[in-house]
Design a protein around this motif. Structure first.
Motif, PDB file in Angstrom:
ATOM      1  N   GLY A  97      -9.879  -1.127  11.765  1.00  0.00           N
ATOM      2  CA  GLY A  97     -10.746  -0.501  12.769  1.00  0.00           C
ATOM      3  C   GLY A  97     -11.716   0.452  12.119  1.00  0.00           C
ATOM      4  O   GLY A  97     -11.535   0.887  10.983  1.00  0.00           O
ATOM      5  N   ASP A  98     -12.742   0.767  12.853  1.00  0.00           N
ATOM      6  CA  ASP A  98     -13.781   1.632  12.296  1.00  0.00           C
ATOM      7  C   ASP A  98     -13.487   3.101  12.446  1.00  0.00           C
ATOM      8  O   ASP A  98     -14.135   3.948  11.841  1.00  0.00           O
ATOM      9  CB  ASP A  98     -15.125   1.311  12.979  1.00  0.00           C
ATOM     10  N   ASP A  99     -12.500   3.442  13.293  1.00  0.00           N
ATOM     11  CA  ASP A  99     -12.263   4.852  13.579  1.00  0.00           C
ATOM     12  C   ASP A  99     -11.368   5.535  12.533  1.00  0.00           C
ATOM     13  O   ASP A  99     -11.254   6.755  12.524  1.00  0.00           O
ATOM     14  CB  ASP A  99     -11.596   5.004  14.965  1.00  0.00           C
ATOM     15  N   VAL A 100     -10.652   4.752  11.680  1.00  0.00           N
ATOM     16  CA  VAL A 100      -9.702   5.329  10.712  1.00  0.00           C
ATOM     17  C   VAL A 100     -10.297   5.204   9.311  1.00  0.00           C
ATOM     18  O   VAL A 100     -10.639   4.105   8.867  1.00  0.00           O
ATOM     19  CB  VAL A 100      -8.340   4.630  10.773  1.00  0.00           C
ATOM     20  N   LYS A 101     -10.393   6.330   8.634  1.00  0.00           N
ATOM     21  CA  LYS A 101     -10.922   6.336   7.274  1.00  0.00           C
ATOM     22  C   LYS A 101      -9.791   6.074   6.276  1.00  0.00           C
ATOM     23  O   LYS A 101      -8.759   6.727   6.316  1.00  0.00           O
ATOM     24  CB  LYS A 101     -11.565   7.690   6.976  1.00  0.00           C
ATOM     25  N   PRO A 102      -9.944   5.095   5.335  1.00  0.00           N
ATOM     26  CA  PRO A 102      -8.887   4.830   4.340  1.00  0.00           C
ATOM     27  C   PRO A 102      -8.619   6.071   3.470  1.00  0.00           C
ATOM     28  O   PRO A 102      -9.557   6.770   3.090  1.00  0.00           O
ATOM     29  CB  PRO A 102      -9.476   3.692   3.497  1.00  0.00           C
ATOM     30  N   GLN A 103      -7.355   6.295   3.226  1.00  0.00           N
ATOM     31  CA  GLN A 103      -6.960   7.459   2.416  1.00  0.00           C
ATOM     32  C   GLN A 103      -5.832   7.078   1.462  1.00  0.00           C
ATOM     33  O   GLN A 103      -4.986   6.235   1.788  1.00  0.00           O
ATOM     34  CB  GLN A 103      -6.479   8.615   3.309  1.00  0.00           C
ATOM     35  N   VAL A 104      -5.775   7.742   0.310  1.00  0.00           N
ATOM     36  CA  VAL A 104      -4.657   7.634  -0.655  1.00  0.00           C
ATOM     37  C   VAL A 104      -4.193   9.052  -0.973  1.00  0.00           C
ATOM     38  O   VAL A 104      -4.970   9.861  -1.498  1.00  0.00           O
ATOM     39  CB  VAL A 104      -5.076   6.898  -1.941  1.00  0.00           C
ATOM     40  N   ILE A 105      -2.956   9.356  -0.624  1.00  0.00           N
ATOM     41  CA  ILE A 105      -2.393  10.698  -0.849  1.00  0.00           C
ATOM     42  C   ILE A 105      -1.417  10.624  -2.030  1.00  0.00           C
ATOM     43  O   ILE A 105      -0.429   9.882  -1.978  1.00  0.00           O
ATOM     44  CB  ILE A 105      -1.684  11.218   0.410  1.00  0.00           C
ATOM     45  N   ILE A 106      -1.678  11.364  -3.098  1.00  0.00           N
ATOM     46  CA  ILE A 106      -0.859  11.326  -4.325  1.00  0.00           C
ATOM     47  C   ILE A 106       0.284  12.331  -4.193  1.00  0.00           C
ATOM     48  O   ILE A 106       0.055  13.521  -3.948  1.00  0.00           O
ATOM     49  CB  ILE A 106      -1.720  11.657  -5.554  1.00  0.00           C
ATOM     50  N   ARG A 107       1.514  11.852  -4.347  1.00  0.00           N
ATOM     51  CA  ARG A 107       2.692  12.710  -4.224  1.00  0.00           C
ATOM     52  C   ARG A 107       3.321  13.052  -5.595  1.00  0.00           C
ATOM     53  O   ARG A 107       3.875  14.130  -5.772  1.00  0.00           O
ATOM     54  CB  ARG A 107       3.742  12.041  -3.340  1.00  0.00           C
TER      55      ARG A 107
ATOM     56  N   GLU B  65      16.616  -0.592 -17.667  1.00  0.00           N
ATOM     57  CA  GLU B  65      15.307  -0.353 -17.089  1.00  0.00           C
ATOM     58  C   GLU B  65      14.872   1.087 -17.331  1.00  0.00           C
ATOM     59  O   GLU B  65      15.688   1.950 -17.672  1.00  0.00           O
ATOM     60  CB  GLU B  65      15.297  -0.631 -15.584  1.00  0.00           C
ATOM     61  N   SER B  66      13.575   1.341 -17.133  1.00  0.00           N
ATOM     62  CA  SER B  66      13.011   2.688 -17.160  1.00  0.00           C
ATOM     63  C   SER B  66      11.922   2.739 -16.099  1.00  0.00           C
ATOM     64  O   SER B  66      11.145   1.786 -15.955  1.00  0.00           O
ATOM     65  CB  SER B  66      12.434   3.018 -18.536  1.00  0.00           C
ATOM     66  N   VAL B  67      11.861   3.847 -15.322  1.00  0.00           N
ATOM     67  CA  VAL B  67      10.951   3.943 -14.184  1.00  0.00           C
ATOM     68  C   VAL B  67       9.895   5.009 -14.469  1.00  0.00           C
ATOM     69  O   VAL B  67      10.226   6.151 -14.807  1.00  0.00           O
ATOM     70  CB  VAL B  67      11.715   4.294 -12.891  1.00  0.00           C
ATOM     71  N   LEU B  68       8.603   4.625 -14.328  1.00  0.00           N
ATOM     72  CA  LEU B  68       7.490   5.562 -14.427  1.00  0.00           C
ATOM     73  C   LEU B  68       6.971   5.834 -13.019  1.00  0.00           C
ATOM     74  O   LEU B  68       6.630   4.899 -12.265  1.00  0.00           O
ATOM     75  CB  LEU B  68       6.369   4.984 -15.295  1.00  0.00           C
ATOM     76  N   LYS B  69       6.919   7.100 -12.626  1.00  0.00           N
ATOM     77  CA  LYS B  69       6.548   7.488 -11.274  1.00  0.00           C
ATOM     78  C   LYS B  69       5.025   7.442 -11.075  1.00  0.00           C
ATOM     79  O   LYS B  69       4.250   7.875 -11.924  1.00  0.00           O
ATOM     80  CB  LYS B  69       7.044   8.902 -10.980  1.00  0.00           C
ATOM     81  N   CYS B  70       4.595   6.894  -9.905  1.00  0.00           N
ATOM     82  CA  CYS B  70       3.229   7.023  -9.408  1.00  0.00           C
ATOM     83  C   CYS B  70       3.351   6.912  -7.887  1.00  0.00           C
ATOM     84  O   CYS B  70       2.998   5.891  -7.277  1.00  0.00           O
ATOM     85  CB  CYS B  70       2.322   5.934  -9.975  1.00  0.00           C
ATOM     86  N   THR B  71       3.917   7.944  -7.279  1.00  0.00           N
ATOM     87  CA  THR B  71       4.278   7.911  -5.866  1.00  0.00           C
ATOM     88  C   THR B  71       3.077   8.320  -5.023  1.00  0.00           C
ATOM     89  O   THR B  71       2.567   9.430  -5.145  1.00  0.00           O
ATOM     90  CB  THR B  71       5.457   8.863  -5.604  1.00  0.00           C
ATOM     91  N   VAL B  72       2.613   7.396  -4.153  1.00  0.00           N
ATOM     92  CA  VAL B  72       1.457   7.659  -3.290  1.00  0.00           C
ATOM     93  C   VAL B  72       1.753   7.165  -1.876  1.00  0.00           C
ATOM     94  O   VAL B  72       2.602   6.287  -1.666  1.00  0.00           O
ATOM     95  CB  VAL B  72       0.180   6.977  -3.831  1.00  0.00           C
ATOM     96  N   SER B  73       1.047   7.736  -0.902  1.00  0.00           N
ATOM     97  CA  SER B  73       1.043   7.256   0.480  1.00  0.00           C
ATOM     98  C   SER B  73      -0.389   6.860   0.822  1.00  0.00           C
ATOM     99  O   SER B  73      -1.348   7.518   0.395  1.00  0.00           O
ATOM    100  CB  SER B  73       1.536   8.346   1.434  1.00  0.00           C
ATOM    101  N   THR B  74      -0.548   5.786   1.598  1.00  0.00           N
ATOM    102  CA  THR B  74      -1.888   5.259   1.870  1.00  0.00           C
ATOM    103  C   THR B  74      -2.107   5.025   3.350  1.00  0.00           C
ATOM    104  O   THR B  74      -1.157   4.793   4.117  1.00  0.00           O
ATOM    105  CB  THR B  74      -2.104   3.940   1.111  1.00  0.00           C
ATOM    106  N   ILE B  75      -3.395   5.082   3.772  1.00  0.00           N
ATOM    107  CA  ILE B  75      -3.823   4.719   5.125  1.00  0.00           C
ATOM    108  C   ILE B  75      -5.019   3.782   4.973  1.00  0.00           C
ATOM    109  O   ILE B  75      -5.977   4.071   4.253  1.00  0.00           O
ATOM    110  CB  ILE B  75      -4.240   5.961   5.944  1.00  0.00           C
ATOM    111  N   GLY B  76      -4.923   2.666   5.642  1.00  0.00           N
ATOM    112  CA  GLY B  76      -6.039   1.731   5.601  1.00  0.00           C
ATOM    113  C   GLY B  76      -6.086   0.940   4.312  1.00  0.00           C
ATOM    114  O   GLY B  76      -5.105   0.851   3.551  1.00  0.00           O
ATOM    115  N   GLN B  77      -7.225   0.332   4.076  1.00  0.00           N
ATOM    116  CA  GLN B  77      -7.399  -0.510   2.908  1.00  0.00           C
ATOM    117  C   GLN B  77      -7.369   0.336   1.628  1.00  0.00           C
ATOM    118  O   GLN B  77      -7.929   1.427   1.575  1.00  0.00           O
ATOM    119  CB  GLN B  77      -8.745  -1.246   2.999  1.00  0.00           C
TER     120      GLN B  77
END
Length: 598
Positions: A24-34, A48-60
């Motif tokens: 939709g046109d009303d929501v602006k895509p966002q990426v929030i870095i945690r 195994e070994s885990v490298l963190k890149c934890t983010v939350s996203t809205i939209g594309q």
């Protein structure tokens, strides 16, 4: 649902780390870095070994990972050829599977949509297993010992491992070197030593530890190796009961049971023979008692004379040898057995002193029994955990203190603690930081040490035996054992004296008829002699002055100029005195424990 409610719900999802695809046109895509990536360490073979890149996203949006500039993923899709090596978690954290050395390198997490942004990068430092020396280092005395440790590493230069070496927990001087083979850095470290007898049974270790900026441990590894040093048999010591009678004279009563114990240091273990030379004063032509044979054989180092008579008076020599000796090493003891009804003044005085001591001991024992009976009868039944131990050397309190002595001193340390029921004691020796080795009732790597119950005996103290000793006390009401320590420090060093080698020395074992051998007669082969079990006695000597004590302890010194000198009046052995004093102190401490609990 109105627009404000929808936006509020999306924000709630974002706060919980949920990515939402909204059209939709009303929501602006966002990426929030945690959480951004940070440097990690792994060892070859880790799952195994885990490298963190934890983010939350809205939209594309588009989140990607790269390693050394090479692409790995796009959002949660991993390149087909890399699916067995990498995995993207729901929060865009990167999982590296089945760690290999080539997995080391720089990893980057990037945002490519809605705008281009570098989220963060991290170094994965990968370490291979340490390449160590052989499991057991076996050397001859005075041989050179050269050992190396090595490890392969790929990662940042600031995380290059630095090796440290230790012998029985004490630091050693080492050398280090490094070379690059492609992306791999090969780090090596080495030491050079001279094999000494006191190193026999010791442990050499090499290790490294990689620390983080917050003083945490990122990676650590070590290997330990046993040291075996073979050396010729040393001059033996001779013990009667707990008395050191090496190269001394000892008086015995008729019918006293006498057993001579001979012990020599050496690797492999020495073999022993005994020889006897009768003194003229000990021979009575009118006696019908059978004389002692001139040559005796013993491979155990124990000579049981049984109940002695006048004909046992003489010089007994213990000979020791192993495959590395070029000449036999020997020590002797002179036994004096006075005739029946003709006891010497020294022997009579010794008997009187013993009798007086026995009577005094009986009186003290009865008084102690009376006090114990009174306390047990009238005190309330109590169940007390073991208290923190008190350590004493003689009458000196050395609890959590340092005790300075000379090389080759003999030290007896007693450990006391209160508790109901009586505590059990455990002795240990500090091998390295935060690691104590149990030395209670078993062999150790630190030389002549005997630890049984509340008593620890150090015989022939050398530099290898200096260090920190810990006594722990515990009964069934202790959740954790109480402990105290004492630090033994050497003031100086001595050198063992050895007999000079002889190219013409011979070694022979002659078996003749002897009262100790059943069925031995003229022309017959004697049966095997009966020997007591050898307990590897220690070799106490007169102690040096104690720098930590306020006054110098007094020890009885035998006067060798007096005929029929006896050591039975007062032991000249500091370990014997320590045992006797510890028995008295322990019984007195038991009474104090009863009084405190009452």
């Amino acid at each position: 649902m109105d627009k404000k409610a929808a936006i509020g719900l999306m924000l709630l999802f974002i706060l919980h780390g949920v990515s939402i695809d909204v059209k939709g046109d009303d929501v602006k895509p966002q990426v929030i870095i945690r959480e951004v990536p940070s440097d990690k360490a792994a060892k070859v073979g880790d799952s195994e070994s885990v490298l963190k890149c934890t983010v939350s996203t809205i939209g594309q949006h588009l989140i990607s990972w790269t390693v050394e500039g090479r692409p790995i993923s796009s959002n949660r899709k991993v390149a087909n050829q890399l699916e067995n090596k990498f995995e993207i978690q729901s929060s865009y954290d990167l999982v590296i599977k089945n760690i290999q050395l080539d997995d080391g390198g720089k990893y980057a997490c990037n945002q490519n949509s809605p705008d281009i942004k570098h989220i963060g990068s991290a170094e994965l430092n990968v370490y291979d297993e340490i390449v160590c020396p052989e499991d057991t280092v076996n050397k001859m005395e005075n041989d050179s010992i050269s050992l190396t440790c090595a490890v392969d590493f790929i990662g940042d230069e600031k995380y290059v491992p630095e090796f440290a070496w230790e012998f029985n927990g004490k630091p050693l001087t080492s050398t280090a070197a490094g070379e690059r083979q492609g992306r791999t850095k090969v780090i090596t470290s080495g030491i050079s030593l001279v094999a000494l007898p006191e190193m026999d049974g010791g442990i050499i270790s090499c290790h490294y530890k990689i620390m983080t900026s917050s003083e945490g441990v990122m990676m650590a590894d070590r290997c330990r190796r046993n040291i075996v040093v073979q050396y010729a048999a040393r001059k033996p010591s001779i013990m009667v009961s707990s008395d050191d009678v090496t190269d001394r004279q000892r008086s015995c009563d008729i019918d006293e049971h006498v057993t001579l114990h001979c012990a020599s240091k050496g690797n492999p273990a020495p073999r022993y023979t005994w020889t006897y030379k009768q003194l003229q004063s000990g021979f009575d032509p009118e006696t019908t008692e059978e004389p002692v044979a001139k040559t005796l054989k013993s491979n155990l180092g124990v000579l049981d004379l049984g109940k002695v008579n006048r004909n046992h008076t003489g010089v007994y020599t213990c000979n020791a040898i192993n495959i590395h000796n070029r000449a036999i090493v020997s020590s002797e003891v002179t036994l004096m057995v006075p005739g029946s009804g003709r006891r010497s003044g020294a022997a009579a005085g010794s008997t009187a002193a013993v009798a007086g001591g026995v009577i005094a001991g009986i009186i003290i024992f009865l008084v102690i029994l009376a006090v114990i009976y009174y306390l047990i009868k009238y005190r309330k039944k109590n169940q007390e955990p073991a208290s923190r131990p008190t350590l004493k050397i003689g009458s000196m309190d050395v609890t959590n203190r340092q005790f300075t002595c000379h090389s080759e001193d003999k030290i007896g340390i007693t450990c006391f603690a209160c508790g109901t029921p009586d505590p059990e004691f455990k002795w240990s020796y500090k091998i390295e930081e935060d690691y104590f080795e149990d030395i209670t009732e078993k062999g150790t790597a630190i030389g002549q040490v005997s630890a049984t119950g509340h008593l620890l005996i150090l015989g022939d103290v050398h530099q290898i035996q200096a260090g920190i000793y810990r006594c722990q006390a515990k009964n069934k009401f202790n959740e954790v054992a109480k402990s105290s320590t004492v630090t033994i420090k050497l003031l100086d060093a001595k050198h063992d004296e050895e007999n000079p080698p002889s190219d013409h020395a011979t070694y022979a074992e002659v078996s003749e008829a002897h009262p100790l051998m059943d069925g031995a007669g003229e022309g017959e082969h004697p049966s095997e002699p009966k020997y007591a079990t050898l307990s590897e006695p220690k070799v106490p000597t007169k102690p040096k002055e104690n720098n930590n004590a306020d006054t110098e302890p007094k020890y009885a010194v035998p006067d060798k100029s007096r005929k029929n000198n006896t050591s039975r009046k007062h032991s000249t052995n500091p370990i014997v005195n320590a045992i006797l004093e510890s028995w008295v102190n322990q019984n007195l401490d038991v009474k104090v424990c009863f009084l405190l609990s009452y």
